[in-house]
Design a protein around this motif. Structure first.
Motif, short mmCIF file in Angstrom:
data_model
loop_
_atom_site.label_atom_id
_atom_site.label_comp_id
_atom_site.label_asym_id
_atom_site.label_seq_id
_atom_site.Cartn_x
_atom_site.Cartn_y
_atom_site.Cartn_z
N ILE A 10 0.85 -1.21 0.00
CA ILE A 10 0.00 0.00 0.00
C ILE A 10 0.88 1.25 0.00
N VAL A 11 1.90 1.24 0.85
CA VAL A 11 2.79 2.41 0.95
C VAL A 11 3.50 2.65 -0.40
N GLN A 12 3.74 1.55 -1.14
CA GLN A 12 4.40 1.68 -2.46
C GLN A 12 3.43 2.13 -3.55
N GLY A 13 2.15 2.28 -3.18
CA GLY A 13 1.19 2.83 -4.14
C GLY A 13 0.03 1.94 -4.51
N ASP A 14 -0.02 0.70 -3.99
CA ASP A 14 -1.13 -0.19 -4.33
C ASP A 14 -2.29 0.06 -3.36
N ARG A 15 -3.05 1.11 -3.66
CA ARG A 15 -4.13 1.54 -2.76
C ARG A 15 -5.18 0.45 -2.54
N ASP A 16 -5.49 -0.30 -3.59
CA ASP A 16 -6.58 -1.29 -3.51
C ASP A 16 -6.32 -2.40 -2.49
N SER A 17 -5.05 -2.63 -2.17
CA SER A 17 -4.75 -3.68 -1.17
C SER A 17 -5.28 -3.33 0.21
N PHE A 18 -5.57 -2.04 0.41
CA PHE A 18 -6.08 -1.61 1.71
C PHE A 18 -7.43 -2.27 2.01
N ARG A 19 -8.16 -2.60 0.94
CA ARG A 19 -9.46 -3.27 1.10
C ARG A 19 -9.30 -4.59 1.88
N ILE A 20 -8.19 -5.29 1.63
CA ILE A 20 -7.95 -6.57 2.33
C ILE A 20 -7.87 -6.33 3.84
N LEU A 21 -7.15 -5.27 4.21
CA LEU A 21 -7.02 -4.95 5.64
C LEU A 21 -8.36 -4.55 6.24
N VAL A 22 -9.12 -3.77 5.48
CA VAL A 22 -10.44 -3.34 5.97
C VAL A 22 -11.32 -4.56 6.21
N GLU A 23 -11.35 -5.46 5.23
CA GLU A 23 -12.20 -6.65 5.36
C GLU A 23 -11.72 -7.55 6.51
N ARG A 24 -10.42 -7.57 6.72
CA ARG A 24 -9.86 -8.42 7.78
C ARG A 24 -10.19 -7.88 9.17
N TYR A 25 -10.19 -6.57 9.31
CA TYR A 25 -10.30 -6.00 10.67
C TYR A 25 -11.58 -5.21 10.92
N GLN A 26 -12.50 -5.13 9.98
CA GLN A 26 -13.67 -4.27 10.15
C GLN A 26 -14.55 -4.69 11.34
N GLN A 27 -14.71 -5.99 11.52
CA GLN A 27 -15.56 -6.46 12.62
C GLN A 27 -14.91 -6.15 13.98
N MET A 28 -13.60 -6.27 14.03
CA MET A 28 -12.86 -5.99 15.26
C MET A 28 -12.99 -4.51 15.64
N VAL A 29 -12.78 -3.64 14.67
CA VAL A 29 -12.87 -2.19 14.94
C VAL A 29 -14.31 -1.81 15.29
N PHE A 30 -15.25 -2.39 14.56
CA PHE A 30 -16.66 -2.09 14.79
C PHE A 30 -17.07 -2.48 16.22
N ARG A 31 -16.60 -3.64 16.67
CA ARG A 31 -16.93 -4.13 18.01
C ARG A 31 -16.37 -3.17 19.07
N THR A 32 -15.16 -2.70 18.86
CA THR A 32 -14.57 -1.75 19.81
C THR A 32 -15.38 -0.45 19.85
N CYS A 33 -15.70 0.05 18.67
CA CYS A 33 -16.48 1.30 18.59
C CYS A 33 -17.85 1.10 19.24
N MET A 34 -18.44 -0.06 19.02
CA MET A 34 -19.74 -0.40 19.61
C MET A 34 -19.64 -0.39 21.14
N GLY A 35 -18.53 -0.88 21.66
CA GLY A 35 -18.30 -0.91 23.10
C GLY A 35 -18.30 0.48 23.72
N PHE A 36 -17.88 1.46 22.91
CA PHE A 36 -17.84 2.83 23.43
C PHE A 36 -19.14 3.58 23.14
N LEU A 37 -19.74 3.32 21.99
CA LEU A 37 -20.86 4.17 21.55
C LEU A 37 -22.26 3.56 21.76
N HIS A 38 -22.37 2.24 21.71
CA HIS A 38 -23.64 1.53 21.94
C HIS A 38 -24.73 1.92 20.94
N ASN A 39 -24.33 2.28 19.76
CA ASN A 39 -25.30 2.61 18.70
C ASN A 39 -24.69 2.15 17.38
#
Lengths: 206, 138
Positions: A10-39
Motif C-alpha cells: 500500500i505504501v508503495q502505491g497499491d491503494r486497492d490492497s487496503f481493502r484486504i485490511l479493511v475486510e480483515r479488521y472491520q468487525q474488530m474495529v466495529f466491536r470496539t467502537c460499539m463498546g464505546f458508543l452503543h449505537n
C-alpha cells in the motif's frame, strides 16, 4: 499475504490492497467502537473514520507492534474523542434549551425494521442506553480497559500493549472498573424509566 | 460466605470459571442476600447486553464505502492542489508584470539622474550659502 506485506505494498502505491485490511479488521474495529458508543449507526460511521485515518497515517506505521494493536489504538482514541465531542454537544444543546432556542432533533429513536419485534428492539435499545450511561460515567482509562476486555475479549497483556502500560496496571484498572461499573449500573437502573421510551415508540409506530 | 467475597467472585461465577464448591457457596449466598442478588441480576443483564452488542455484524458494504471515500479524498487532494496552483500562478504572473512595469518605467528616470552636472554648478558649495531662516528674519 500477512499484514506487513500488505502495508508495504500500500505504501508503495497499491491503494486497492487496503481493502484486504479493511475486510480483515472491520468487525474488530466495529466491536470496539460499539463498546464505546452503543449505537450501530454511530459505530459504523466511526469504524469508517478509523480506517480512513489509518490509511492516511499508514506511512507512519513502523511495524514495532502488530497492525491490530496499532488499529486498536486509533479506534480507542477516535471513540474517546467522539464521546468527548458528544458530551460537549449535549452541553450546548442544554444551554440552547435553557435560553429558549429551537431544538434540533437531539433525541434519537431506534430504527424499526419490518421483520423485527419492536418490543425487543425497545428493550435492547433501553438496555444499551443504560449500559452506555454507566460505562460513560467511568474514567476514560477504566472505560478503555473494560471495553477491550469485555467486548474484544483481549488478555491483560494485549490491553497493556494497546494502552501503553503494564499488565499490573491493567489488572488494577479492570478491578476498579468492575467495582465502579457495578455501582453505576445499579444506580442508573434505579433511575431508568422504561415506560417513557415505550410510549415514544408506540407513538411513533402508530 | 460474606457479601464482599460474593461480589468479588461474581465475575468468575458469571463467566463459569468457579469450581463446583465455590459455585454452590455463591448460589446459596445469592438466595439469602437481596443486595448481592441485585448485583448479580444487574451484572448478568449487563453481560447479556454486551453479548447482544457483540453479535451485531458490521455493514457488508463498509469496505466499499471506505475505499470510495479514500479515492474521493485523493481526487480532492489532487484537484485541491490544482485549485491552489492556478491562483498562485496568476498572482505570481501579476506581481512579475507589475515589477517589470515599474522597472521599465524607472529606466528614463535613472538615465536622467545619471546625467553629469555642469562644471560651474558642481563648484557651488551649498553649505556656504545663507540659510533660508536668516533670510526670512529680515
Amino acid at each position: 499475504m500477512n499484514d506487513n506485506e500488505i502495508i508495504k505494498s500500500i505504501v508503495q502505491g497499491d491503494r486497492d490492497s487496503f481493502r484486504i485490511l479493511v475486510e480483515r479488521y472491520q468487525q474488530m474495529v466495529f466491536r470496539t467502537c460499539m463498546g464505546f458508543l452503543h449505537n450501530k449507526e454511530d459505530a459504523e460511521d466511526l469504524t469508517q473514520d478509523v480506517f480512513i485515518q489509518a490509511y492516511q497515517s499508514l506511512s507512519r506505521f513502523k511495524g514495532e507492534s502488530a497492525f491490530s494493536t496499532w488499529l486498536y489504538r486509533i479506534a480507542v482514541n477516535a471513540s474517546l474523542n467522539k464521546i468527548r465531542k458528544s458530551k460537549l454537544k449535549l452541553v450546548f444543546e442544554r444551554f440552547e434549551n435553557l435560553t429558549g432556542s429551537d431544538r434540533t432533533g437531539s433525541d434519537t429513536y431506534p430504527v424499526i425494521k419490518n421483520d423485527e419485534d419492536p418490543e425487543k428492539i425497545i428493550i435492547r435499545q433501553e438496555h444499551s442506553e443504560w449500559l452506555g450511561r454507566a460505562l460513560d460515567s467511568l474514567p476514560e482509562n477504566q472505560k478503555t480497559a473494560i471495553v477491550l476486555s469485555k467486548y474484544d475479549d483481549l488478555s491483560q497483556k494485549e490491553i497493556a500493549e494497546i494502552m501503553n502500560t503494564t499488565e499490573g496496571a491493567v489488572e488494577a484498572l479492570l478491578q476498579r472498573a468492575k467495582k465502579n461499573l457495578r455501582e453505576k449500573l445499579l444506580f442508573h437502573k434505579k433511575l431508568t424509566k422504561p415506560s417513557v421510551g415505550k410510549i415514544r415508540i408506540l407513538f411513533l409506530t402508530i | 460466605m460474606n457479601c464482599q467475597h460474593c461480589q468479588k467472585e461474581l465475575d468468575a461465577y458469571l463467566e463459569g470459571k468457579l469450581d463446583p464448591a465455590g459455585k454452590v457457596q455463591i448460589e446459596a449466598h445469592l438466595r439469602e442476600c437481596r443486595e448481592c442478588n441485585d448485583f448479580y441480576r444487574i451484572q448478568s443483564l449487563a453481560g447479556r447486553v454486551i453479548e447482544a452488542e457483540k453479535e451485531l455484524v458490521v455493514n457488508p458494504f463498509l469496505a466499499t464505502r471506505v475505499m470510495t471515500q479514500i479515492e474521493n479524498s485523493e481526487i480532492q487532494r489532487v484537484t485541491g492542489l490544482k485549485g491552489f496552483l492556478r491562483p498562485a500562478f496568476i498572482a505570481v504572473s501579476m506581481a512579475a508584470a507589475i515589477f517589470a512595469g515599474v522597472m521599465i518605467g524607472s529606466i528614463p528616470l535613472r538615465s536622467q539622474n545619471n546625467k553629469s552636472l555642469p562644471v560651474e554648478l558642481s563648484l557651488i558649495d551649498d553649505t556656504t550659502l545663507e540659510s533660508i531662516d536668516l533670510l526670512s528674519l529680515e
